[in-house]
Write a protein that holds these residues in place. Structure first.
Motif, short mmCIF file in Angstrom:
data_model
loop_
_atom_site.label_atom_id
_atom_site.label_comp_id
_atom_site.label_asym_id
_atom_site.label_seq_id
_atom_site.Cartn_x
_atom_site.Cartn_y
_atom_site.Cartn_z
N MET A 22 0.83 -1.21 0.00
CA MET A 22 0.00 0.00 0.00
C MET A 22 0.86 1.26 0.00
SD MET A 22 -2.94 -1.08 -0.43
CE MET A 22 -3.78 0.47 -0.30
N LEU A 23 1.96 1.26 0.75
CA LEU A 23 2.84 2.43 0.73
C LEU A 23 3.47 2.62 -0.64
CD1 LEU A 23 4.56 2.29 4.20
CD2 LEU A 23 2.84 3.91 3.41
N LEU A 24 3.86 1.53 -1.27
CA LEU A 24 4.44 1.62 -2.61
C LEU A 24 3.41 2.13 -3.63
CD1 LEU A 24 6.94 0.96 -4.39
CD2 LEU A 24 5.87 -1.26 -4.79
N LEU A 25 2.22 1.57 -3.59
CA LEU A 25 1.18 1.99 -4.53
C LEU A 25 0.73 3.43 -4.29
CD1 LEU A 25 -1.06 -1.18 -4.69
CD2 LEU A 25 0.51 -0.36 -6.42
N LEU A 26 0.56 3.80 -3.04
CA LEU A 26 0.11 5.16 -2.74
C LEU A 26 1.19 6.19 -3.07
CD1 LEU A 26 -1.79 4.53 0.59
CD2 LEU A 26 -2.79 5.11 -1.61
N SER A 27 2.45 5.86 -2.85
CA SER A 27 3.50 6.81 -3.21
C SER A 27 3.64 6.92 -4.72
CB SER A 27 4.82 6.40 -2.57
OG SER A 27 5.24 5.15 -3.04
N HIS A 28 3.49 5.83 -5.45
CA HIS A 28 3.51 5.90 -6.91
C HIS A 28 2.33 6.71 -7.45
CE1 HIS A 28 2.86 4.51 -11.06
NE2 HIS A 28 4.19 4.50 -11.10
N ARG A 29 1.18 6.49 -6.86
CA ARG A 29 0.00 7.25 -7.28
C ARG A 29 0.17 8.73 -6.97
NH1 ARG A 29 -5.58 6.13 -8.26
NH2 ARG A 29 -4.68 4.35 -9.33
N TYR A 30 0.73 9.04 -5.81
CA TYR A 30 0.97 10.43 -5.43
C TYR A 30 1.93 11.09 -6.42
CZ TYR A 30 2.49 14.47 -2.73
OH TYR A 30 2.80 15.73 -2.33
N TYR A 31 3.01 10.41 -6.77
CA TYR A 31 3.99 10.98 -7.69
C TYR A 31 3.40 11.20 -9.08
CZ TYR A 31 8.02 11.44 -10.71
OH TYR A 31 8.90 11.88 -11.66
N THR A 32 2.72 10.18 -9.61
CA THR A 32 2.19 10.31 -10.98
C THR A 32 1.06 11.32 -11.05
OG1 THR A 32 0.75 8.40 -10.62
CG2 THR A 32 2.87 8.00 -11.69
N TYR A 33 0.18 11.34 -10.09
CA TYR A 33 -0.92 12.30 -10.13
C TYR A 33 -0.42 13.73 -9.91
CZ TYR A 33 -4.86 9.12 -10.53
OH TYR A 33 -5.79 8.24 -10.98
N HIS A 35 2.55 14.84 -10.69
CA HIS A 35 3.33 15.20 -11.88
C HIS A 35 2.41 15.54 -13.06
CE1 HIS A 35 6.75 15.31 -14.56
NE2 HIS A 35 6.16 14.43 -15.35
N ASN A 36 1.28 14.84 -13.18
CA ASN A 36 0.36 15.08 -14.30
C ASN A 36 -0.67 16.16 -14.02
OD1 ASN A 36 1.59 13.09 -15.83
ND2 ASN A 36 0.25 11.49 -15.05
N GLY A 37 -0.67 16.74 -12.83
CA GLY A 37 -1.60 17.81 -12.51
C GLY A 37 -2.94 17.33 -11.99
N TYR A 38 -3.03 16.08 -11.59
CA TYR A 38 -4.28 15.52 -11.05
C TYR A 38 -4.25 15.49 -9.52
CZ TYR A 38 -4.76 13.61 -15.78
OH TYR A 38 -4.85 13.46 -17.12
N HIS A 39 -3.51 16.39 -8.91
CA HIS A 39 -3.29 16.32 -7.48
C HIS A 39 -4.55 16.51 -6.65
CE1 HIS A 39 -2.49 20.42 -8.85
NE2 HIS A 39 -3.06 20.80 -7.73
N MET A 40 -5.61 17.08 -7.19
CA MET A 40 -6.85 17.22 -6.43
C MET A 40 -7.56 15.88 -6.24
SD MET A 40 -6.87 20.23 -5.41
CE MET A 40 -8.48 20.35 -4.71
N TYR A 41 -7.28 14.91 -7.09
CA TYR A 41 -7.84 13.58 -6.91
C TYR A 41 -7.26 12.88 -5.68
CZ TYR A 41 -10.01 13.76 -11.50
OH TYR A 41 -10.79 14.10 -12.57
N LEU A 42 -6.12 13.36 -5.21
CA LEU A 42 -5.47 12.73 -4.05
C LEU A 42 -6.17 13.05 -2.74
CD1 LEU A 42 -1.78 13.28 -5.09
CD2 LEU A 42 -3.08 11.17 -5.20
#
Length: 128
Positions: A22-33, A35-42
């Motif tokens: 979960m930490l790996l997946l959530l950190s990858h999701r945090y980085y990609t979102y 970086h792509n400007g989708y940070h409000m989805y977080l």
């Protein structure tokens, strides 16, 4: 691997493995979102529920009200989100795989805690 640890080592390694995944997946999701400007989805509810479950597993495993809260979050909102958002197990699309695991791992983990770990710990002596 998660299903293997859930069946083979249900009371110790499954929690370590789920925390790492979960930490790996959530950190990858945090980085990609981010970086792509989708940070409000977080700021979505599923991330809050995942972090609450990770906190319960690693720092407060004896807190009953936190477990009940994580159980309700995981088996209510996150479980219904799997159907509502049509999460699919697509191995070649990492984003869909992450979405499914972010919603499904907390559900299976809290069900495992409720029906396997709690009854097993109730039979242990008080010293353990």
């Amino acid at each position: 691997m998660y299903a293997y640890f859930l069946g083979k080592r249900p009371h110790d390694l499954v929690y370590i493995f789920a925390t790492l995944v979960m930490l790996l997946l959530l950190s990858h999701r945090y980085y990609t979102y981010w970086h792509n400007g989708y940070h409000m989805y977080l700021s979505d509810f599923c991330y809050i529920a995942n972090f609450a479950l990770l906190y319960f597993i690693n720092f407060a495993p004896q807190c009953q009200w936190l477990f009940v809260t994580c159980y309700v979050f995981s088996n209510g909102a996150l479980a219904s989100a799997i159907l509502a958002f049509r999460n699919s197990l697509v191995f070649h699309k990492i984003d869909m795989l992450m979405s499914l695991s972010i919603h499904a791992i907390p559900m299976t983990l809290t069900l495992h805690i409720r029906w396997e770990t709690i009854p097993t710990q109730a039979e242990l002596p008080l010293e353990e």
